[in-house]
Write an enzyme that holds these catalytic residues in place. Sequence first.
Site, PDB file in Angstrom:
ATOM      1  N   SER A  21       0.846  -1.197   0.000  1.00 17.86           N
ATOM      2  CA  SER A  21       0.000   0.000   0.000  1.00 17.86           C
ATOM      3  C   SER A  21       0.877   1.241   0.000  1.00 17.86           C
ATOM      4  O   SER A  21       2.053   1.175  -0.369  1.00 17.86           O
ATOM      5  CB  SER A  21      -0.951  -0.026   1.200  1.00 17.86           C
ATOM      6  OG  SER A  21      -1.965   0.950   1.054  1.00 17.86           O
ATOM      7  N   ASN A  22       0.337   2.385   0.408  1.00 16.96           N
ATOM      8  CA  ASN A  22       1.092   3.649   0.429  1.00 16.96           C
ATOM      9  C   ASN A  22       0.533   4.524   1.547  1.00 16.96           C
ATOM     10  O   ASN A  22      -0.495   4.194   2.151  1.00 16.96           O
ATOM     11  CB  ASN A  22       1.000   4.320  -0.955  1.00 16.96           C
ATOM     12  CG  ASN A  22      -0.436   4.637  -1.320  1.00 16.96           C
ATOM     13  OD1 ASN A  22      -1.062   5.490  -0.710  1.00 16.96           O
ATOM     14  ND2 ASN A  22      -0.970   3.928  -2.308  1.00 16.96           N
ATOM     15  N   PRO A  23       1.185   5.673   1.847  1.00 20.89           N
ATOM     16  CA  PRO A  23       0.802   6.443   3.046  1.00 20.89           C
ATOM     17  C   PRO A  23      -0.427   7.356   2.891  1.00 20.89           C
ATOM     18  O   PRO A  23      -0.712   8.143   3.796  1.00 20.89           O
ATOM     19  CB  PRO A  23       2.036   7.319   3.318  1.00 20.89           C
ATOM     20  CG  PRO A  23       3.078   6.912   2.352  1.00 20.89           C
ATOM     21  CD  PRO A  23       2.411   6.216   1.231  1.00 20.89           C
ATOM     22  N   ALA A  88      -4.621   7.433  -4.255  1.00 23.10           N
ATOM     23  CA  ALA A  88      -3.256   6.965  -4.529  1.00 23.10           C
ATOM     24  C   ALA A  88      -3.382   5.468  -4.799  1.00 23.10           C
ATOM     25  O   ALA A  88      -3.278   4.639  -3.891  1.00 23.10           O
ATOM     26  CB  ALA A  88      -2.355   7.247  -3.336  1.00 23.10           C
TER      27      ALA A  88
END
Length: 206
Positions: A21-23, A88
């Site tokens: 995943s991402n922040p 995102a």
Amino acid sequence: MKFIITAGPTREHIDPVRFLSNPSTGKMGFAVAAEAARRGHETVLVAGPVNLRTPSGVRRIDVVSARDMLAAVKNEVIDGAVFVGVAAVADFRPKVSFDKKQKKSVMTGELKLVRNPDILKSLKSVPITRVGFAAETNDVLAEASRKCREKNLKFIVANDVLAKGSGFGVSTNRVTFVYPDGSLKKFPLMSKRRVAERILDEIDRA
Ligand code: CTP
């Protein structure tokens, strides 16, 4: 008008306890949805896993992966709608994912990845208004301009995710609108709510 907005990260599971995943926290996308609803538009928010309250007047659809997000968006898009891609979206997912937790003793430490669909690009020929975001760390405006043309957008909101007060998790953003002809509109550091207002002004202006 009908607005469909994506927000937050996606998660690409390896197994039930591991994912890529991402922040992203979803703040920017939720602010856009709140503002669209506040202006009286029918607003659908397709949200990845985030920890935020649904803004008033917004219909929210929760999803996990990029492919779930694409399916939910396709299900909601109608001719004449406005699509704002703020999520995102993870560009890759594991080639194989497992229903049961994998024991580390059987894992090799190598992960094969495959490309996820590009949600915004998949809507390229649909008769809707498309607005995108460009999360960049270098060549911010040149990259944003390329994406604006490649994804056939009305405009793209460029932000340098490493700049102070911008990017993931914070409540402010410093953005530039980039248009298909290469022209720019630069804004100072603003709250994400104010950025959302400027985006809605720009869409409503058409
Ligand atoms: N986007 C999307 N689906 C994807 C990837 C991106 O809909 N699989 C959308 C994002 O929501 C955003 C825009 O496309 O509105 C640009 O996303 P960004 O991550 O900045 O760029 P990418 O297209 O992924 O390109 P790159 O990884 O080369 O920077």
